[in-house]
Structure formats: structure tokens, C-alpha cells
Design an enzyme around this catalytic site. Structure first.
Site, PDB file in Angstrom:
ATOM      1  CE  LYS A   1      -1.401   8.231  56.762  1.00  0.00           C
ATOM      2  NZ  LYS A   1      -1.567   9.388  55.876  1.00  0.00           N
TER       3      LYS A   1
ATOM      4  NE  ARG B   1      -3.554   6.286  50.580  1.00  0.00           N
ATOM      5  CZ  ARG B   1      -2.470   6.296  51.402  1.00  0.00           C
ATOM      6  NH1 ARG B   1      -1.845   5.348  51.865  1.00  0.00           N
ATOM      7  NH2 ARG B   1      -2.110   7.643  51.199  1.00  0.00           N
TER       8      ARG B   1
ATOM      9  NE  ARG C   1       4.802  14.366  52.316  1.00  0.00           N
ATOM     10  CZ  ARG C   1       3.853  13.432  52.512  1.00  0.00           C
ATOM     11  NH1 ARG C   1       3.724  12.768  53.498  1.00  0.00           N
ATOM     12  NH2 ARG C   1       3.142  13.281  51.576  1.00  0.00           N
TER      13      ARG C   1
ATOM     14  NE  ARG D   1       5.107  11.602  49.091  1.00  0.00           N
ATOM     15  CZ  ARG D   1       4.550  10.955  49.759  1.00  0.00           C
ATOM     16  NH1 ARG D   1       4.772  10.675  50.955  1.00  0.00           N
ATOM     17  NH2 ARG D   1       3.152  10.714  49.543  1.00  0.00           N
TER      18      ARG D   1
ATOM     19  NE  ARG E   1      -1.327  12.253  48.185  1.00  0.00           N
ATOM     20  CZ  ARG E   1      -0.231  12.728  48.817  1.00  0.00           C
ATOM     21  NH1 ARG E   1       0.306  13.902  48.395  1.00  0.00           N
ATOM     22  NH2 ARG E   1       0.265  11.969  49.948  1.00  0.00           N
TER      23      ARG E   1
HETATM   24  P1  ADP Z   1       1.475  11.226  56.383  1.00  0.00           P
HETATM   25  O1  ADP Z   1       2.232   9.999  56.621  1.00  0.00           O
HETATM   26  O2  ADP Z   1       0.159  11.167  57.130  1.00  0.00           O
HETATM   27  O3  ADP Z   1       1.454  11.525  55.068  1.00  0.00           O
HETATM   28  P2  ADP Z   1       3.733  12.949  57.260  1.00  0.00           P
HETATM   29  O4  ADP Z   1       4.376  12.289  58.696  1.00  0.00           O
HETATM   30  O5  ADP Z   1       4.573  12.637  56.023  1.00  0.00           O
HETATM   31  O6  ADP Z   1       2.420  12.676  56.781  1.00  0.00           O
HETATM   32  O7  ADP Z   1       3.683  14.428  57.601  1.00  0.00           O
HETATM   33  C1  ADP Z   1       3.399  15.495  56.627  1.00  0.00           C
HETATM   34  C2  ADP Z   1       3.981  16.640  56.791  1.00  0.00           C
HETATM   35  O8  ADP Z   1       3.544  17.204  57.901  1.00  0.00           O
HETATM   36  C3  ADP Z   1       5.447  16.460  56.854  1.00  0.00           C
HETATM   37  O9  ADP Z   1       6.144  17.687  56.387  1.00  0.00           O
HETATM   38  C4  ADP Z   1       5.972  16.474  58.407  1.00  0.00           C
HETATM   39  O10 ADP Z   1       6.986  16.831  58.793  1.00  0.00           O
HETATM   40  C5  ADP Z   1       4.788  17.413  59.023  1.00  0.00           C
HETATM   41  N1  ADP Z   1       4.189  17.014  60.064  1.00  0.00           N
HETATM   42  C6  ADP Z   1       3.544  15.902  60.759  1.00  0.00           C
HETATM   43  N2  ADP Z   1       3.309  15.912  61.922  1.00  0.00           N
HETATM   44  C7  ADP Z   1       2.941  17.246  62.232  1.00  0.00           C
HETATM   45  C8  ADP Z   1       2.467  17.991  63.115  1.00  0.00           C
HETATM   46  N3  ADP Z   1       1.556  17.554  64.163  1.00  0.00           N
HETATM   47  N4  ADP Z   1       2.496  19.282  63.248  1.00  0.00           N
HETATM   48  C9  ADP Z   1       2.565  20.235  61.892  1.00  0.00           C
HETATM   49  N5  ADP Z   1       3.474  19.449  61.171  1.00  0.00           N
HETATM   50  C10 ADP Z   1       3.652  18.255  60.903  1.00  0.00           C
HETATM   51  P1  AMP Z   2       1.616   7.763  51.367  1.00  0.00           P
HETATM   52  O1  AMP Z   2       2.981   7.526  51.100  1.00  0.00           O
HETATM   53  O2  AMP Z   2       0.913   7.156  52.191  1.00  0.00           O
HETATM   54  O3  AMP Z   2       1.037   9.115  51.364  1.00  0.00           O
HETATM   55  O4  AMP Z   2       1.368   7.106  50.119  1.00  0.00           O
HETATM   56  C1  AMP Z   2       1.453   7.462  48.762  1.00  0.00           C
HETATM   57  C2  AMP Z   2       0.595   7.027  47.268  1.00  0.00           C
HETATM   58  O5  AMP Z   2       1.161   5.489  47.406  1.00  0.00           O
HETATM   59  C3  AMP Z   2      -0.903   7.142  47.457  1.00  0.00           C
HETATM   60  O6  AMP Z   2      -1.110   8.388  47.304  1.00  0.00           O
HETATM   61  C4  AMP Z   2      -1.283   5.852  46.627  1.00  0.00           C
HETATM   62  O7  AMP Z   2      -1.074   6.194  45.230  1.00  0.00           O
HETATM   63  C5  AMP Z   2      -0.039   4.848  47.010  1.00  0.00           C
HETATM   64  N1  AMP Z   2      -0.502   4.047  48.226  1.00  0.00           N
HETATM   65  C6  AMP Z   2      -0.156   4.168  49.217  1.00  0.00           C
HETATM   66  N2  AMP Z   2      -0.636   2.997  50.178  1.00  0.00           N
HETATM   67  C7  AMP Z   2      -1.604   2.909  49.279  1.00  0.00           C
HETATM   68  C8  AMP Z   2      -2.832   1.743  49.660  1.00  0.00           C
HETATM   69  N3  AMP Z   2      -2.805   1.074  50.829  1.00  0.00           N
HETATM   70  N4  AMP Z   2      -3.797   1.528  48.603  1.00  0.00           N
HETATM   71  C9  AMP Z   2      -3.592   2.165  47.391  1.00  0.00           C
HETATM   72  N5  AMP Z   2      -2.530   3.126  47.023  1.00  0.00           N
HETATM   73  C10 AMP Z   2      -1.696   3.278  48.209  1.00  0.00           C
END
Ligand code: ADP
Ligand code: AMP
Ligand code: ZN
Length: 217
Positions: free
Chosen positions: A13, A88, A127, A160, A171
Site C-alpha cells: 500500500k 482499518r 522490508r 521495523r 498483524r
Molecule cells: P504496506 O504499506 O502495505 O505495509 P509496503 O509498501 O511497505 O506495504 O511494502 C511491503 C514490502 O514489500 C516492502 O519491502 C516493499 O518494498 C515490498 N513490496 C511492495 N510491493 C511489492 C510488490 N508488488 N512485489 C514485491 N515486493 C513488494
Molecule cells: P502500517 O505502517 O500501516 O503498517 O501501521 C503500523 C502500525 O500502526 C499498525 O500495526 C497499528 O499498530 C498502527 N496503525 C496504523 N494505522 C492504524 C489505524 N488506522 N488504526 C489503528 N492502528 C493503526
């Protein structure tokens, strides 16, 4: 353009929202990024949120809705946004709809990116993020130019805390239990569009661009 990108943690995302932000100059709002920025500055809200984040739990709605409302005090998001990671759960979705309705704003589309849990685990565990600028990389699929160093500012990348295996499991459980019903909420509202997130970053991006191209905005 007012867009929500939803999907399981780690589906991509944030990666997609950052690409859209750069391409269309529309602010990307990630509640996760806001919480992390707050705890870096020792803000009390950030410190409270961290208790939940590090365990992989959702931060309570009251706190989360409050930081979203605070974000809207800055005008850039009045003209458009790409939300990622919010809402969420259904209570947050209802609160967000009410908030937008009160201002006569409407979401144009909710893009639901999905893939199987196995892929999610691979993406989350590989990641790496830059602690300075927040850029996201992956050790296999999205490598920085120099191993473990941010392309933007040469800072050493970190993992992270909530990307550790035990927390990833929590999660994903929470996603299936609490966030998945939000898909149905937006389907009923006629806003949902599905994207297959199992391909590479470009593949996801192509599907999203097609959806945006079909919107009338
Ligand atoms: P989210 O915001 O949904 O938690 P991220 O954008 O941080 O996810 O992506 C999670 C991990 O996967 C990151 O390390 C990113 O570089 C990688 N990634 C994102 N999209 C893809 C994809 N389509 N294919 C492979 N790796 C991806
Ligand atoms: P993310 O960066 O989107 O993976 O979010 C990291 C963490 O932040 C999540 O696992 C939750 O603990 C918290 N968080 C982010 N967005 C929300 C939300 N909309 N509601 C509750 N917790 C959130
Ligand atoms: Zn950086």
C-alpha cells in the site's frame, strides 16, 4: 482525487501510495507513518501509540481518529488525498465517512490490494526502511542501490520492530478479523475496486493507474 488504498499489512500500500503521490502530486497520508513520526519526536500520542504498534495491535480508534482529524488541519489534504492504512476497522470507516460527509467531501474510490498470506510474510520480513526519510525497500524485490543504504540520504536502513515474525502473525490475524470487514463496508457503498497484489511493484501500479484513469475527476 480522494483515494483510499487498503489491503493486508505488507501488500504494498505504502509503496503504491508513494508512487501516486509523486506522479499526481496528491498527499499520501499513512496513519502508520504519522504514528512513527510522533514517536520519533517523543510526542505523548506517539509514545502511547507505540505500546500497541510494537505488539502488532491496532492503536485505539479514539487516538487514531484524532490524528486523522489533526492531519486535516493542514490544507493540502482538503483538495485530495491518498489514504493508506486508514480506516482499518468498521468503526473507523464509519467515523471517516461521517467526517467527510460533514465537509461535503466524498471518496472517489477504495482500492483493495490483496495477495496470499505467504507473500505478505515474505514482503514484511524482507522490508527495510530508512529511519530518516521513511523510504521503504525490500531485500529481494526492491533493493537500494547500495546494500542496506538509503538511496535518498545514504542513511543505514533498519528493520521495523513490528516486522519481526511473531508480530507479523498478530498483524495478519488482526487484519483478517478487523480490517477485512471494511472491504464489505466499501463494497456496499459502491466504492470498492480490487487489485491483484501478487505481481511485482510495476504490475500493481499498472492496475492502479488503469482504475484512476477510469475515474471521472
Ligand atoms: P504496506 O504499506 O502495505 O505495509 P509496503 O509498501 O511497505 O506495504 O511494502 C511491503 C514490502 O514489500 C516492502 O519491502 C516493499 O518494498 C515490498 N513490496 C511492495 N510491493 C511489492 C510488490 N508488488 N512485489 C514485491 N515486493 C513488494
Ligand atoms: P502500517 O505502517 O500501516 O503498517 O501501521 C503500523 C502500525 O500502526 C499498525 O500495526 C497499528 O499498530 C498502527 N496503525 C496504523 N494505522 C492504524 C489505524 N488506522 N488504526 C489503528 N492502528 C493503526
Ligand atoms: Zn532515507
Amino acid at each position: 482525487m480522494r483515494i483510499i488504498i487498503m489491503g493486508p499489512p505488507g501488500v504494498g500500500k505504502g509503496t503504491e501510495a508513494s508512487m501516486l503521490e509523486a506522479q499526481f502530486n496528491i498527499p499520501h497520508v499513512s496513519t502508520g507513518d504519522i504514528f512513527r513520526a510522533l514517536f520519533r519526536t517523543d510526542d505523548p500520542i506517539g509514545i502511547e501509540a507505540r505500546e500497541y504498534i510494537d505488539k502488532g495491535l491496532l492503536v485505539p480508534d479514539e487516538l487514531t481518529n484524532r490524528i486523522v482529524e489533526t492531519r486535516f488541519r493542514t490544507e493540502d489534504v482538503h483538495h485530495g488525498f491518498i489514504f493508506d492504512g486508514y480506516p482499518r476497522n468498521v468503526a473507523q470507516a464509519e467515523a471517516f465517512t461521517k467526517f467527510l460527509n460533514e465537509r461535503n467531501w466524498k471518496v472517489d474510490t477504495v482500492i483493495n490490494v490483496d495477495t496470499k498470506d505467504e507473500t505478505i510474510i515474505e514482503r514484511l520480513s524482507g522490508r527495510r526502511v530508512c529511519p530518516k526519510c521513511g523510504a521503504t525497500y525490500h531485500i529481494v524485490s526492491n533493493k537500494p542501490r547500495i546494500e542496506n543504504i538509503c538511496d535518498n540520504d545514504q542513511t543505514e536502513l533498519i528493520q521495523r520492530k513490528d516486522d519481526k515474525p511473531e508480530t507479523i502473525k498478530n498483524r495478519l490475524e488482526i487484519y483478517h478479523r478487523e480490517t477485512k470487514p471494511v472491504i464489505e463496508y466499501y463494497r456496499k457503498a459502491g466504492l470498492l475496486v480490487n487489485v491483484d497484489g501478487s505481481g511485482d511493484i510495476e504490475n500493481t501500479h499498472r492496475q492502479v493507474l488503469k482504475i484512476i484513469g477510469d475515474l471521472k475527476w
